[in-house]
Design a protein around this motif. Structure first.
Motif, PDB file in Angstrom:
ATOM      1  N   LYS A   1      16.480  95.201  64.329  1.00 21.89           N
ATOM      2  CA  LYS A   1      16.846  94.465  63.127  1.00 21.89           C
ATOM      3  C   LYS A   1      17.435  95.427  62.104  1.00 21.89           C
ATOM      4  CE  LYS A   1      13.140  91.056  63.744  1.00 21.89           C
ATOM      5  NZ  LYS A   1      11.893  90.506  63.157  1.00 21.89           N
ATOM      6  N   PRO A   2      18.288  94.969  61.163  1.00 24.20           N
ATOM      7  CA  PRO A   2      18.569  93.566  60.858  1.00 24.20           C
ATOM      8  C   PRO A   2      19.420  92.883  61.924  1.00 24.20           C
ATOM      9  CG  PRO A   2      19.966  94.997  59.545  1.00 24.20           C
ATOM     10  CD  PRO A   2      18.991  95.889  60.239  1.00 24.20           C
ATOM     11  N   TYR A   3      19.221  91.593  62.046  1.00 28.58           N
ATOM     12  CA  TYR A   3      19.919  90.772  63.019  1.00 28.58           C
ATOM     13  C   TYR A   3      21.414  90.729  62.702  1.00 28.58           C
ATOM     14  CZ  TYR A   3      21.446  86.447  65.308  1.00 28.58           C
ATOM     15  OH  TYR A   3      22.122  85.502  66.043  1.00 28.58           O
ATOM     16  N   ARG A   4      22.215  91.072  63.727  1.00 30.28           N
ATOM     17  CA  ARG A   4      23.672  91.022  63.609  1.00 30.28           C
ATOM     18  C   ARG A   4      24.184  90.120  64.719  1.00 30.28           C
ATOM     19  NH1 ARG A   4      21.894  95.910  63.755  1.00 30.28           N
ATOM     20  NH2 ARG A   4      22.895  96.460  65.729  1.00 30.28           N
ATOM     21  N   PRO A   5      24.586  88.898  64.382  1.00 31.93           N
ATOM     22  CA  PRO A   5      24.909  87.888  65.402  1.00 31.93           C
ATOM     23  C   PRO A   5      25.874  88.352  66.474  1.00 31.93           C
ATOM     24  CG  PRO A   5      24.904  86.902  63.227  1.00 31.93           C
ATOM     25  CD  PRO A   5      24.762  88.378  63.015  1.00 31.93           C
ATOM     26  N   GLU A   6      26.983  88.953  66.084  1.00 31.55           N
ATOM     27  CA  GLU A   6      27.998  89.332  67.065  1.00 31.55           C
ATOM     28  C   GLU A   6      27.466  90.364  68.051  1.00 31.55           C
ATOM     29  OE1 GLU A   6      32.525  91.211  67.182  1.00 31.55           O
ATOM     30  OE2 GLU A   6      31.767  90.262  65.350  1.00 31.55           O
ATOM     31  N   ALA A   7      26.788  91.384  67.540  1.00 35.40           N
ATOM     32  CA  ALA A   7      26.256  92.434  68.408  1.00 35.40           C
ATOM     33  C   ALA A   7      25.148  91.889  69.312  1.00 35.40           C
ATOM     34  CB  ALA A   7      25.726  93.591  67.567  1.00 35.40           C
ATOM     35  N   PHE A   8      24.288  91.011  68.759  1.00 31.04           N
ATOM     36  CA  PHE A   8      23.191  90.486  69.564  1.00 31.04           C
ATOM     37  C   PHE A   8      23.708  89.550  70.655  1.00 31.04           C
ATOM     38  CE2 PHE A   8      19.298  87.713  70.039  1.00 31.04           C
ATOM     39  CZ  PHE A   8      18.584  88.676  70.728  1.00 31.04           C
ATOM     40  N   LEU A   9      24.698  88.715  70.332  1.00 29.36           N
ATOM     41  CA  LEU A   9      25.274  87.826  71.341  1.00 29.36           C
ATOM     42  C   LEU A   9      25.961  88.621  72.447  1.00 29.36           C
ATOM     43  CD1 LEU A   9      26.675  84.956  69.105  1.00 29.36           C
ATOM     44  CD2 LEU A   9      24.856  84.767  70.816  1.00 29.36           C
ATOM     45  N   GLN A  10      26.524  89.762  72.101  1.00 31.46           N
ATOM     46  CA  GLN A  10      27.128  90.616  73.118  1.00 31.46           C
ATOM     47  C   GLN A  10      26.067  91.120  74.089  1.00 31.46           C
ATOM     48  OE1 GLN A  10      29.192  94.027  71.561  1.00 31.46           O
ATOM     49  NE2 GLN A  10      30.110  94.571  73.514  1.00 31.46           N
ATOM     50  N   LEU A  11      24.915  91.511  73.545  1.00 30.68           N
ATOM     51  CA  LEU A  11      23.815  91.963  74.394  1.00 30.68           C
ATOM     52  C   LEU A  11      23.310  90.832  75.287  1.00 30.68           C
ATOM     53  CD1 LEU A  11      21.647  94.029  75.217  1.00 30.68           C
ATOM     54  CD2 LEU A  11      20.312  93.289  73.238  1.00 30.68           C
ATOM     55  N   VAL A  12      23.137  89.651  74.711  1.00 23.25           N
ATOM     56  CA  VAL A  12      22.681  88.489  75.481  1.00 23.25           C
ATOM     57  C   VAL A  12      23.662  88.170  76.606  1.00 23.25           C
ATOM     58  CG1 VAL A  12      22.334  85.984  75.360  1.00 23.25           C
ATOM     59  CG2 VAL A  12      21.308  87.475  73.629  1.00 23.25           C
ATOM     60  N   HIS A  13      24.948  88.206  76.284  1.00 28.92           N
ATOM     61  CA  HIS A  13      25.972  87.906  77.281  1.00 28.92           C
ATOM     62  C   HIS A  13      25.896  88.868  78.466  1.00 28.92           C
ATOM     63  CE1 HIS A  13      29.743  86.560  79.010  1.00 28.92           C
ATOM     64  NE2 HIS A  13      30.199  87.805  78.987  1.00 28.92           N
ATOM     65  N   LEU A  14      25.622  90.136  78.188  1.00 25.86           N
ATOM     66  CA  LEU A  14      25.517  91.119  79.266  1.00 25.86           C
ATOM     67  C   LEU A  14      24.424  90.739  80.264  1.00 25.86           C
ATOM     68  CD1 LEU A  14      25.888  94.484  77.306  1.00 25.86           C
ATOM     69  CD2 LEU A  14      27.491  93.548  78.984  1.00 25.86           C
ATOM     70  N   TYR A  15      23.315  90.210  79.745  1.00 31.18           N
ATOM     71  CA  TYR A  15      22.203  89.850  80.621  1.00 31.18           C
ATOM     72  C   TYR A  15      22.403  88.518  81.332  1.00 31.18           C
ATOM     73  CZ  TYR A  15      19.259  93.759  79.389  1.00 31.18           C
ATOM     74  OH  TYR A  15      18.745  95.025  79.262  1.00 31.18           O
ATOM     75  N   LEU A  16      23.326  87.700  80.831  1.00 27.01           N
ATOM     76  CA  LEU A  16      23.533  86.382  81.430  1.00 27.01           C
ATOM     77  C   LEU A  16      24.793  86.309  82.274  1.00 27.01           C
ATOM     78  CD1 LEU A  16      22.428  84.001  78.538  1.00 27.01           C
ATOM     79  CD2 LEU A  16      21.125  84.807  80.509  1.00 27.01           C
ATOM     80  N   GLN A  17      25.452  87.447  82.488  1.00 28.78           N
ATOM     81  CA  GLN A  17      26.623  87.448  83.347  1.00 28.78           C
ATOM     82  C   GLN A  17      26.218  87.091  84.772  1.00 28.78           C
ATOM     83  OE1 GLN A  17      29.821  90.605  82.461  1.00 28.78           O
ATOM     84  NE2 GLN A  17      27.920  91.585  81.813  1.00 28.78           N
ATOM     85  N   PRO A  18      27.041  86.295  85.468  1.00 28.90           N
ATOM     86  CA  PRO A  18      26.728  85.936  86.858  1.00 28.90           C
ATOM     87  C   PRO A  18      26.587  87.169  87.728  1.00 28.90           C
ATOM     88  CG  PRO A  18      28.528  84.604  86.020  1.00 28.90           C
ATOM     89  CD  PRO A  18      28.291  85.693  85.008  1.00 28.90           C
ATOM     90  N   LYS A  19      25.597  87.141  88.623  1.00 32.30           N
ATOM     91  CA  LYS A  19      25.390  88.257  89.549  1.00 32.30           C
ATOM     92  C   LYS A  19      26.295  88.108  90.763  1.00 32.30           C
ATOM     93  CE  LYS A  19      22.076  89.282  86.756  1.00 32.30           C
ATOM     94  NZ  LYS A  19      22.328  90.236  85.683  1.00 32.30           N
TER      95      LYS A  19
END
Length: 231
Positions: free
Chosen positions: A110-128
């Motif tokens: 934190k502090p929460y930064r939407p763009e950076a956090f969504l980028q991290l989330v996207h990395l973990y949700l990419q199709p395997k």
């Protein structure tokens, strides 16, 4: 209290005690196309986790009584390998180690930064990848299809980030990789230059793949980075 949005068969489960903050993050997730379930306490989040089988869990460490990390441990005790991200208010070595020991895959400061956090989330949700493929180095085998690691025939339980780190090292055997190369290719987003998150992950990866007198495979190249090779 909990709120479920859209189809939660592949939702993100967001756990935090600050309702205003949780709803803000949930809105960002929905706008990015991720169905989201919000839970405001550890007990209801466990129930939702079992019912929804989310594709990713985001936990605010600031849950009362350190229950944020307790929740991570309870999720891992079920045998689930779903990615777990922890929101943290501070970044000390002890905090990072505590997250790893609890079974979290990664953390976001934190502090929460939407763009950076969504980028991290996207990395973990990419199709395997669905292609049958293995990486081998000596008696160490990494199966990309079922995301399983074995050494000398024994299975090794890794978190998502530990798996990705080992995958990158095994994709470049005997090649000295700098810290910046590893952070860029495994984490995919910026870390502060003083952060030693990589050293923490290397330490825990070594503990898991170099047990009981087995040969060290991950070598430190002082002042540069790391290399996968036999000593």
């Amino acid at each position: 209290m909990s709120t479920v949005t859209s189809d939660c068969s592949s939702c993100i489960l967001l756990v935090g005690t600050d309702e205003t903050f949780a709803q803000r993050v949930s809105l960002d997730f929905r706008e990015a196309g991720y169905p989201t379930a919000v839970s405001l306490d550890r007990h209801s989040s466990l129930r939702q986790f079992e019912e929804l089988q989310p594709c990713l869990v985001v936990v605010d460490r600031a849950l009362v009584g350190e229950s944020g990390l307790r929740l991570c441990r309870q999720i891992r005790s079920t045998g689930s390998r779903v990615p777990v991200l922890v929101l943290m208010g501070r970044e000390t070595v002890e905090d990072r180690v505590a997250c790893l020991e609890a079974g979290a895959d990664d953390y976001f400061l934190k502090p929460y930064r939407p763009e950076a956090f969504l980028q991290l989330v996207h990395l973990y949700l990419q199709p395997k990848t669905g292609a049958a493929e293995q990486l081998r180095f000596g008696d160490l085998v990494l199966d990309l299809t079922i995301r399983r690691v074995m050494r000398d025939g024994q299975g090794i339980d890794l978190t998502t980030k530990e798996f990705e780190l080992l995958k990158y090292l095994m994709s470049h055997p005997r090649e000295v990789l700098t810290r910046d190369q590893i952070l860029e290719n495994v984490w995919g987003y910026d870390f502060k230059g003083a952060s030693n998150v990589l050293e923490v992950y290397i330490r825990y990866l070594r503990l898991k793949i170099e047990k009981e007198g087995q040969k060290r495979l991950i070598q430190t190249v002082r002042g540069v980075g790391y290399v996968l090779r036999e000593a």
